[in-house]
Design a protein around this motif. Sequence first.
Motif, PDB file in Angstrom:
ATOM      1  N   GLU A   1       2.832   3.804  -3.222  1.00  0.00           N
ATOM      2  CA  GLU A   1       2.612   2.505  -2.582  1.00  0.00           C
ATOM      3  C   GLU A   1       1.528   2.693  -1.522  1.00  0.00           C
ATOM      4  O   GLU A   1       1.536   3.674  -0.772  1.00  0.00           O
ATOM      5  CB  GLU A   1       3.895   2.023  -1.901  1.00  0.00           C
ATOM      6  N   VAL A   2       0.590   1.744  -1.445  1.00  0.00           N
ATOM      7  CA  VAL A   2      -0.501   1.792  -0.470  1.00  0.00           C
ATOM      8  C   VAL A   2      -0.332   0.602   0.470  1.00  0.00           C
ATOM      9  O   VAL A   2      -0.407  -0.549   0.042  1.00  0.00           O
ATOM     10  CB  VAL A   2      -1.872   1.750  -1.168  1.00  0.00           C
ATOM     11  N   VAL A   3      -0.083   0.885   1.762  1.00  0.00           N
ATOM     12  CA  VAL A   3       0.245  -0.171   2.720  1.00  0.00           C
ATOM     13  C   VAL A   3      -0.742  -0.134   3.885  1.00  0.00           C
ATOM     14  O   VAL A   3      -0.645   0.717   4.771  1.00  0.00           O
ATOM     15  CB  VAL A   3       1.684   0.000   3.257  1.00  0.00           C
ATOM     16  N   PRO A   4      -1.732  -1.042   3.914  1.00  0.00           N
ATOM     17  CA  PRO A   4      -2.684  -1.086   5.032  1.00  0.00           C
ATOM     18  C   PRO A   4      -2.062  -1.733   6.260  1.00  0.00           C
ATOM     19  O   PRO A   4      -1.165  -2.578   6.157  1.00  0.00           O
ATOM     20  CB  PRO A   4      -3.827  -1.930   4.471  1.00  0.00           C
ATOM     21  N   ALA A   5      -2.558  -1.339   7.436  1.00  0.00           N
ATOM     22  CA  ALA A   5      -2.075  -1.926   8.690  1.00  0.00           C
ATOM     23  C   ALA A   5      -3.238  -1.977   9.677  1.00  0.00           C
ATOM     24  O   ALA A   5      -4.406  -2.002   9.273  1.00  0.00           O
ATOM     25  CB  ALA A   5      -0.895  -1.133   9.225  1.00  0.00           C
ATOM     26  N   ALA A   6      -2.941  -1.973  10.979  1.00  0.00           N
ATOM     27  CA  ALA A   6      -3.976  -2.212  11.986  1.00  0.00           C
ATOM     28  C   ALA A   6      -5.038  -1.122  11.991  1.00  0.00           C
ATOM     29  O   ALA A   6      -6.239  -1.406  11.916  1.00  0.00           O
ATOM     30  CB  ALA A   6      -3.321  -2.320  13.360  1.00  0.00           C
ATOM     31  N   ARG A   7      -4.604   0.142  12.090  1.00  0.00           N
ATOM     32  CA  ARG A   7      -5.551   1.256  12.137  1.00  0.00           C
ATOM     33  C   ARG A   7      -5.169   2.358  11.157  1.00  0.00           C
ATOM     34  O   ARG A   7      -5.691   3.462  11.240  1.00  0.00           O
ATOM     35  CB  ARG A   7      -5.603   1.850  13.551  1.00  0.00           C
ATOM     36  N   THR A   8      -4.272   2.058  10.268  1.00  0.00           N
ATOM     37  CA  THR A   8      -3.751   3.083   9.366  1.00  0.00           C
ATOM     38  C   THR A   8      -3.577   2.525   7.956  1.00  0.00           C
ATOM     39  O   THR A   8      -3.508   1.306   7.756  1.00  0.00           O
ATOM     40  CB  THR A   8      -2.382   3.601   9.847  1.00  0.00           C
ATOM     41  N   VAL A   9      -3.475   3.453   7.015  1.00  0.00           N
ATOM     42  CA  VAL A   9      -3.029   3.127   5.661  1.00  0.00           C
ATOM     43  C   VAL A   9      -1.916   4.124   5.325  1.00  0.00           C
ATOM     44  O   VAL A   9      -2.110   5.341   5.411  1.00  0.00           O
ATOM     45  CB  VAL A   9      -4.161   3.218   4.623  1.00  0.00           C
ATOM     46  N   LEU A  10      -0.754   3.607   4.945  1.00  0.00           N
ATOM     47  CA  LEU A  10       0.369   4.448   4.536  1.00  0.00           C
ATOM     48  C   LEU A  10       0.312   4.678   3.037  1.00  0.00           C
ATOM     49  O   LEU A  10       0.132   3.735   2.268  1.00  0.00           O
ATOM     50  CB  LEU A  10       1.694   3.777   4.894  1.00  0.00           C
ATOM     51  N   LEU A  11       0.461   5.934   2.633  1.00  0.00           N
ATOM     52  CA  LEU A  11       0.615   6.282   1.223  1.00  0.00           C
ATOM     53  C   LEU A  11       2.042   6.781   1.052  1.00  0.00           C
ATOM     54  O   LEU A  11       2.387   7.865   1.535  1.00  0.00           O
ATOM     55  CB  LEU A  11      -0.376   7.373   0.819  1.00  0.00           C
ATOM     56  N   ASP A  12       2.876   6.008   0.382  1.00  0.00           N
ATOM     57  CA  ASP A  12       4.291   6.353   0.209  1.00  0.00           C
ATOM     58  C   ASP A  12       4.545   6.708  -1.248  1.00  0.00           C
ATOM     59  O   ASP A  12       4.011   6.069  -2.157  1.00  0.00           O
ATOM     60  CB  ASP A  12       5.163   5.169   0.620  1.00  0.00           C
ATOM     61  N   GLY A  13       5.358   7.735  -1.474  1.00  0.00           N
ATOM     62  CA  GLY A  13       5.662   8.153  -2.839  1.00  0.00           C
ATOM     63  C   GLY A  13       4.518   8.896  -3.494  1.00  0.00           C
ATOM     64  O   GLY A  13       4.328   8.808  -4.708  1.00  0.00           O
ATOM     65  N   VAL A  14       3.756   9.648  -2.697  1.00  0.00           N
ATOM     66  CA  VAL A  14       2.602  10.394  -3.220  1.00  0.00           C
ATOM     67  C   VAL A  14       3.107  11.606  -4.004  1.00  0.00           C
ATOM     68  O   VAL A  14       4.006  12.317  -3.565  1.00  0.00           O
ATOM     69  CB  VAL A  14       1.681  10.847  -2.076  1.00  0.00           C
ATOM     70  N   GLU A  15       2.502  11.842  -5.168  1.00  0.00           N
ATOM     71  CA  GLU A  15       2.968  12.897  -6.059  1.00  0.00           C
ATOM     72  C   GLU A  15       2.623  14.287  -5.519  1.00  0.00           C
ATOM     73  O   GLU A  15       3.437  15.205  -5.557  1.00  0.00           O
ATOM     74  CB  GLU A  15       2.371  12.704  -7.442  1.00  0.00           C
ATOM     75  N   GLN A  16       1.422  14.462  -5.002  1.00  0.00           N
ATOM     76  CA  GLN A  16       0.984  15.751  -4.452  1.00  0.00           C
ATOM     77  C   GLN A  16       0.381  15.504  -3.072  1.00  0.00           C
ATOM     78  O   GLN A  16      -0.842  15.471  -2.898  1.00  0.00           O
ATOM     79  CB  GLN A  16      -0.031  16.416  -5.374  1.00  0.00           C
ATOM     80  N   PRO A  17       1.231  15.331  -2.049  1.00  0.00           N
ATOM     81  CA  PRO A  17       0.722  14.934  -0.729  1.00  0.00           C
ATOM     82  C   PRO A  17      -0.251  15.930  -0.118  1.00  0.00           C
ATOM     83  O   PRO A  17      -1.208  15.527   0.559  1.00  0.00           O
ATOM     84  CB  PRO A  17       1.998  14.800   0.113  1.00  0.00           C
ATOM     85  N   ALA A  18      -0.045  17.228  -0.320  1.00  0.00           N
ATOM     86  CA  ALA A  18      -0.967  18.211   0.265  1.00  0.00           C
ATOM     87  C   ALA A  18      -2.374  18.063  -0.303  1.00  0.00           C
ATOM     88  O   ALA A  18      -3.371  18.140   0.427  1.00  0.00           O
ATOM     89  CB  ALA A  18      -0.442  19.628   0.026  1.00  0.00           C
ATOM     90  N   ARG A  19      -2.457  17.820  -1.611  1.00  0.00           N
ATOM     91  CA  ARG A  19      -3.771  17.659  -2.243  1.00  0.00           C
ATOM     92  C   ARG A  19      -4.446  16.380  -1.762  1.00  0.00           C
ATOM     93  O   ARG A  19      -5.657  16.369  -1.470  1.00  0.00           O
ATOM     94  CB  ARG A  19      -3.616  17.635  -3.762  1.00  0.00           C
ATOM     95  N   VAL A  20      -3.682  15.284  -1.671  1.00  0.00           N
ATOM     96  CA  VAL A  20      -4.250  14.018  -1.215  1.00  0.00           C
ATOM     97  C   VAL A  20      -4.674  14.131   0.250  1.00  0.00           C
ATOM     98  O   VAL A  20      -5.734  13.628   0.649  1.00  0.00           O
ATOM     99  CB  VAL A  20      -3.236  12.868  -1.412  1.00  0.00           C
TER     100      VAL A  20
END
Length: 519
Positions: free
Chosen positions: A44-63
């Motif tokens: 899930e990609v959730v934009p906000a004021a100064r951030t973008v949240l990436l939730d449920g990322v398959e390989q977070p270290a690589r991203v």
Amino acid sequence: MSVTVRRVGRSALLLEVAGDAEVAGLLAELTKDQAAGRLGPAAEVVPAARTVLLDGVEQPARVAARYRGCTPEPVPAADGPLVEVPTVYDGADLAEVAALWGVSAEAAVRIHAEQEYRVAFCGFAPGFAYLTGLPERYAVPRRATPRTRVPAGSVALAGTYTGVYPGPSPGGWQLLGRTGLPLWDPAREPAALLAPGTRVRFRPVGPEVVSIGVSGTSHTGGTAGGPSGAAGGRAVEVLRPGPLTTVQDAGRTGVAALGVPRAGALDPVAFRLANLLVGNTPGAAVLETTLGGVALRALVPLVAAVVGAPAPVLLDGRPAAWGAPVRVPAGGVLELGAASSGVRCWLALSGGVDVPRVLGSRSADLLSGLGPAPLAAGQRLPLGPVTGPPLRLDGLPLPAPPRELPLRLEPGPREDWFTEAALRLLTTARYTVSPASNRVGLRLAGPALERRPGRGELPSEGMVLGAVQVPPDGLPVVFLADHPTTGGYPVVGVVRVEDLSAAAQAAPGTPVRFIRSSR
């Protein structure tokens, strides 16, 4: 400003940039990566004021390695249509806001109403838009302790943002007034009245002009017992709904950026087990009861199963099995009593509860009002077709409701907002579950966590399941299935998803311990 990457538990990342234009540029790059499958199928990609949240990322270290230190190209906001919001300025916090500004209440209304605002992003709840345009000198802090219920249509401030609550929900913003403008309607295209880029003006009106209660105040998708396409007339009648009984399935995915929470059964393991016992497919909708039970009359022969908190089960007044399939004849009355320990039970019926889907799910969401309303006496619940035979198990793989709730804690994105003493206190102190807890979050009583001085207000950012958010009063809140998709209080840690099933059974007064996970 280059991208700063912050960990959010085990499978989420928070990408931080300078402001709205940089968020838009980063979002454009992330959208390409998501389309190419680089973030994983469930991200899930959730934009906000100064951030973008990436939730449920398959390989977070690589991203994280891919985006850390990169500089996104700013994308200016486009001019959208103008929406006028008729507003009665009689909010509970108007006098306090006026005092913070050093003006009278009348002057505060004039200051707020003379600005033109623009929707920067959407989040928190369906239809909730974050509006920029208030000058920095008028920034106000969020409330030290959030309200457990903010009325639908409330016009509110936090920092320099203005927002309008589409439906009743918890909230910590300062209330200026109210409007009756319908901000969210899933039957409308588009569902949200205020989309990014929309220009907004607030027009002061008298109370006789505004009719409150038309903006997302009731559940969408029909009542739980409304007309439906029940297979062959298969249905049950609700005789006693209990204090709070809702329809739940696996919840909603892919819509967090619209401000839509995931919802779904608070204990996914119990949910799947209940369906298994009656022969349903794993994602069939069930009933989730809270504290009290429920009584149903079967209008056709069916199979039922109850799991979760221990509770008495009766069929036509005689004891029936808990944790096993129960055959209920047409006309039979199945009763589930109050839980003897724990909080919630899950009742599966063969065929599954067949209410209409809203945004891909049959779940009731108590934060946003999506899905069917909680059960009421006299309603008929439609059931789907039977898909398989019931299954009897010798032992249920479910733990007993907790006498003490240990919660393993992963790193949160805003640990650096708290003093070292506060971080030690979090994992050494004993908290207890507050009676104000619900499907949105587990509110805790205990020692307050101290923030580092000079941090100010945190711009709203994406939230994940299990996030431990800390309002200014210092008391942690553990987010559960109906949690808002964005929030403006810092997240000190994230509870492992595997521990949240036990949290769903933690009754008020249950001791809670946070255990720092090894990194």
